[in-house]
Design a protein around this motif. Structure first.
Motif, mmCIF file in Angstrom:
data_model
loop_
_atom_site.group_PDB
_atom_site.id
_atom_site.type_symbol
_atom_site.label_atom_id
_atom_site.label_comp_id
_atom_site.label_asym_id
_atom_site.label_seq_id
_atom_site.Cartn_x
_atom_site.Cartn_y
_atom_site.Cartn_z
ATOM 1 N N GLY A 34 0.761 -1.271 -0.145
ATOM 2 C CA GLY A 34 -0.029 0.060 0.037
ATOM 3 C C GLY A 34 0.982 1.244 0.043
ATOM 4 O O GLY A 34 0.730 2.092 -0.706
ATOM 5 N N GLY A 35 2.007 1.322 0.911
ATOM 6 C CA GLY A 35 2.835 2.322 0.762
ATOM 7 C C GLY A 35 3.365 2.730 -0.461
ATOM 8 O O GLY A 35 3.404 3.813 -0.916
ATOM 9 N N PHE A 36 3.954 1.857 -1.267
ATOM 10 C CA PHE A 36 4.429 1.919 -2.636
ATOM 11 C C PHE A 36 3.441 2.414 -3.497
ATOM 12 O O PHE A 36 3.751 3.254 -4.475
ATOM 13 C CB PHE A 36 5.296 0.631 -3.019
ATOM 14 N N ARG A 37 2.468 1.840 -3.512
ATOM 15 C CA ARG A 37 1.175 2.349 -4.440
ATOM 16 C C ARG A 37 0.854 3.615 -4.088
ATOM 17 O O ARG A 37 0.511 4.479 -5.152
ATOM 18 C CB ARG A 37 0.063 1.302 -4.343
ATOM 19 N N ALA A 38 0.752 4.290 -2.978
ATOM 20 C CA ALA A 38 0.513 5.421 -2.580
ATOM 21 C C ALA A 38 1.781 6.393 -3.045
ATOM 22 O O ALA A 38 1.196 7.665 -3.605
ATOM 23 C CB ALA A 38 0.389 5.547 -0.989
ATOM 24 N N LEU A 39 2.949 6.126 -2.796
ATOM 25 C CA LEU A 39 3.907 7.040 -3.462
ATOM 26 C C LEU A 39 3.831 7.036 -4.915
ATOM 27 O O LEU A 39 4.164 8.176 -5.398
ATOM 28 C CB LEU A 39 5.238 6.291 -2.850
ATOM 29 N N ASP A 40 3.392 5.930 -5.569
ATOM 30 C CA ASP A 40 3.486 6.090 -7.016
ATOM 31 C C ASP A 40 2.127 6.738 -7.553
ATOM 32 O O ASP A 40 2.037 7.063 -8.645
ATOM 33 C CB ASP A 40 3.419 4.363 -7.770
ATOM 34 N N GLY A 41 1.287 7.161 -6.644
ATOM 35 C CA GLY A 41 -0.249 7.857 -6.889
ATOM 36 C C GLY A 41 -1.230 7.082 -7.526
ATOM 37 O O GLY A 41 -1.883 7.404 -8.092
ATOM 38 N N LEU A 42 -0.780 5.669 -7.217
ATOM 39 C CA LEU A 42 -1.934 4.557 -7.820
ATOM 40 C C LEU A 42 -2.966 4.529 -6.718
ATOM 41 O O LEU A 42 -3.884 3.784 -6.695
ATOM 42 C CB LEU A 42 -1.353 3.380 -8.080
ATOM 43 N N LEU A 43 -2.749 4.895 -5.365
ATOM 44 C CA LEU A 43 -3.589 4.705 -4.053
ATOM 45 C C LEU A 43 -3.615 5.975 -3.323
ATOM 46 O O LEU A 43 -2.744 6.573 -3.036
ATOM 47 C CB LEU A 43 -3.094 3.776 -3.412
ATOM 48 N N GLU A 44 -4.807 6.586 -3.179
ATOM 49 C CA GLU A 44 -5.034 7.742 -2.403
ATOM 50 C C GLU A 44 -4.465 7.429 -1.086
ATOM 51 O O GLU A 44 -4.806 6.441 -0.300
ATOM 52 C CB GLU A 44 -6.278 8.080 -2.239
ATOM 53 N N VAL A 45 -3.937 8.516 -0.506
ATOM 54 C CA VAL A 45 -3.364 8.244 1.108
ATOM 55 C C VAL A 45 -4.357 7.989 1.702
ATOM 56 O O VAL A 45 -4.189 7.212 3.000
ATOM 57 C CB VAL A 45 -2.534 9.605 1.209
ATOM 58 N N GLY A 46 -5.601 8.633 1.681
ATOM 59 C CA GLY A 46 -6.701 8.258 2.622
ATOM 60 C C GLY A 46 -6.991 6.869 2.442
ATOM 61 O O GLY A 46 -7.471 6.430 3.596
ATOM 62 N N ALA A 47 -7.269 6.295 1.369
ATOM 63 C CA ALA A 47 -7.647 4.930 1.078
ATOM 64 C C ALA A 47 -6.620 4.066 1.708
ATOM 65 O O ALA A 47 -6.838 2.823 2.488
ATOM 66 C CB ALA A 47 -7.639 4.650 -0.257
ATOM 67 N N TYR A 48 -5.272 4.472 1.655
ATOM 68 C CA TYR A 48 -4.192 3.493 2.139
ATOM 69 C C TYR A 48 -4.148 3.636 3.903
ATOM 70 O O TYR A 48 -3.985 2.548 4.318
ATOM 71 C CB TYR A 48 -2.889 4.134 1.790
ATOM 72 N N SER A 49 -4.716 4.697 4.356
ATOM 73 C CA SER A 49 -4.794 4.687 5.751
ATOM 74 C C SER A 49 -5.898 3.843 6.364
ATOM 75 O O SER A 49 -5.902 3.134 7.193
ATOM 76 C CB SER A 49 -4.991 6.207 6.238
ATOM 77 N N VAL A 50 -7.097 3.883 5.635
ATOM 78 C CA VAL A 50 -8.084 3.182 5.650
ATOM 79 C C VAL A 50 -7.678 1.749 5.604
ATOM 80 O O VAL A 50 -8.248 0.714 6.572
ATOM 81 C CB VAL A 50 -9.484 3.351 4.933
ATOM 82 N N MET A 51 -6.882 1.145 4.633
ATOM 83 C CA MET A 51 -6.600 -0.192 4.647
ATOM 84 C C MET A 51 -5.854 -0.557 5.902
ATOM 85 O O MET A 51 -5.807 -1.670 6.436
ATOM 86 C CB MET A 51 -5.815 -0.282 3.239
ATOM 87 N N VAL A 52 -5.004 0.318 6.076
ATOM 88 C CA VAL A 52 -4.010 -0.154 7.195
ATOM 89 C C VAL A 52 -4.739 -0.354 8.590
ATOM 90 O O VAL A 52 -4.629 -1.280 9.134
ATOM 91 C CB VAL A 52 -2.965 1.020 7.605
ATOM 92 N N PHE A 53 -5.754 0.474 8.827
ATOM 93 C CA PHE A 53 -6.690 0.380 9.916
ATOM 94 C C PHE A 53 -7.597 -0.949 9.990
ATOM 95 O O PHE A 53 -7.858 -1.479 10.749
ATOM 96 C CB PHE A 53 -7.343 1.630 10.180
#
Length: 353
Positions: A34-53
């Protein structure tokens, strides 16, 4: 049971680390991918945070699976043990002859009774004991002579291996077990009191008894006076096994139970063995009252408590060695007379120096 518990603990110990590894791998994968996809702009930071939780919320409850599995294994082991006990058929079978308490005279007899807990090791050998209705019969003897075994046979915790135990001419094995045990009251050396009030413990003998009946029974047992002196009287909680009361007080409550039950046969098994002389005198007065016109069997080491018995049997190695009244046995100058001399100080059993 212990083996099953040990197995459950071992399985739980092996299973818990595996669950933790799976959780760690899942959480790490979510962070990295999720972190790499968020850095590449393929995943929103908010969606990444939700996935982590979400990962944490979904995977973390799995850590309790080990504990749940452990509890399940323990419960199954306990259940199997209970079911095994329920599957055991009792060796003491119920008789078919009903026994009305009001019709019982209380004549008990041991006729050539043999008994052994283990084959080849006899405890009683051709024991003949006659306990007439309405009279007091005492049984004395050294430790291991078979006194307590006689009580167990009377209550039909065991059946004799030979001979007959009779009540009013009926063999005990022919009588309904519940009726037999309701006809016999037991005042034991080891008094069992449950965590409840004094009133509840006395009324255990007859749950439907009125307060007046309970007080009357306690008065006969010379327990009313000390009960009234307790903080809440008859509503005082005695504690588990009566730990808040003295030994003499517990014993008198046990006698009050027997008085309230009013059985035609009363067994006193070392009822005064663990009390002081003053308490023993009070208990003896109580026992003299309740044994009038009642078949009473007394087991005792203190011969002073049974000297007024109508008949005394002396057991030795599972046999009746002597029988008679106190005066007869003293005159015979046998084993009973020797015990009496030791307890009264007329003879000294051994000397040091």
């Amino acid at each position: 049971y212990q083996t099953a518990n040990s197995r459950a603990i071992r399985l739980s110990s092996a299973f818990s680390p595996l669950i933790r590894i799976v959780i760690l791998m899942g959480f790490t994968a979510t962070l990295l991918v999720g972190g790499f996809r968020a850095l590449d702009g393929l995943l929103e930071v908010g969606a990444y945070s939700v996935m982590v939780f979400l990962t944490q919320r979904l995977l973390w409850p799995l850590t309790r699976l080990g504990e749940t599995f452990d509890l399940f294994q323990r419960a199954m082991a306990s259940t199997n043990r209970v079911l095994d006990l329920l599957a055991i058929r009792p060796e003491i079978t119920n008789g078919e002859i009903p026994l009305e308490t009001n019709s019982i005279e209380g004549h008990l007899r041991f006729n050539e009774v043999d008994f052994a807990y283990v084959d080849g090791f006899p405890v009683l050998d051709s024991v003949d004991i006659d306990m007439p209705a309405g009279l007091t019969t005492a049984i004395v003897g050294a430790t291991g002579a078979g006194k307590t075994t006689i009580i167990k046979l009377l209550l039909r915790f065991y059946d004799p291996t030979g001979g007959l135990v009779l009540l009013d001419g009926h063999e005990l094995s022919d009588l309904e077990l519940g009726d037999l045990r309701r006809a016999i009251g037991l005042v034991s050396q080891d008094v069992f009191l449950f965590h409840g009030s004094v009133r509840e413990n006395v009324a255990y003998a007859r749950p439907d008894a009125s307060m007046e009946d309970i007080i009357a029974a306690a008065s006969v047992a010379e327990a009313h006076e000390f009960i009234e002196s307790l903080p809440q009287g008859y509503d005082t909680i005695v504690g588990e096994r009566g730990q808040k009361l003295s030994g003499g007080q517990r014993q008198r409550l046990s006698i009050a139970r027997a008085v309230l039950a009013d059985p035609p046969v009363l067994i006193l098994d070392e009822a005064t063995s663990s009390v002081d002389n003053e308490t023993e005198a009070a208990i003896q007065r109580s026992l003299e009252r309740i044994s009038i016109d009642r078949t009473t069997i007394v087991i005792a080491h203190r011969l002073s408590t049974i000297r007024h018995a109508d008949r005394i049997y002396v057991l030795e190695d599972g046999r009746v060695a002597e029988q008679g009244t106190h005066e007869d046995l003293i005159a015979a100058d046998g084993q009973y007379a020797s015990l009496w001399k030791v307890q009264t100080g007329a003879a000294v059993p051994w000397h040091v120096g």
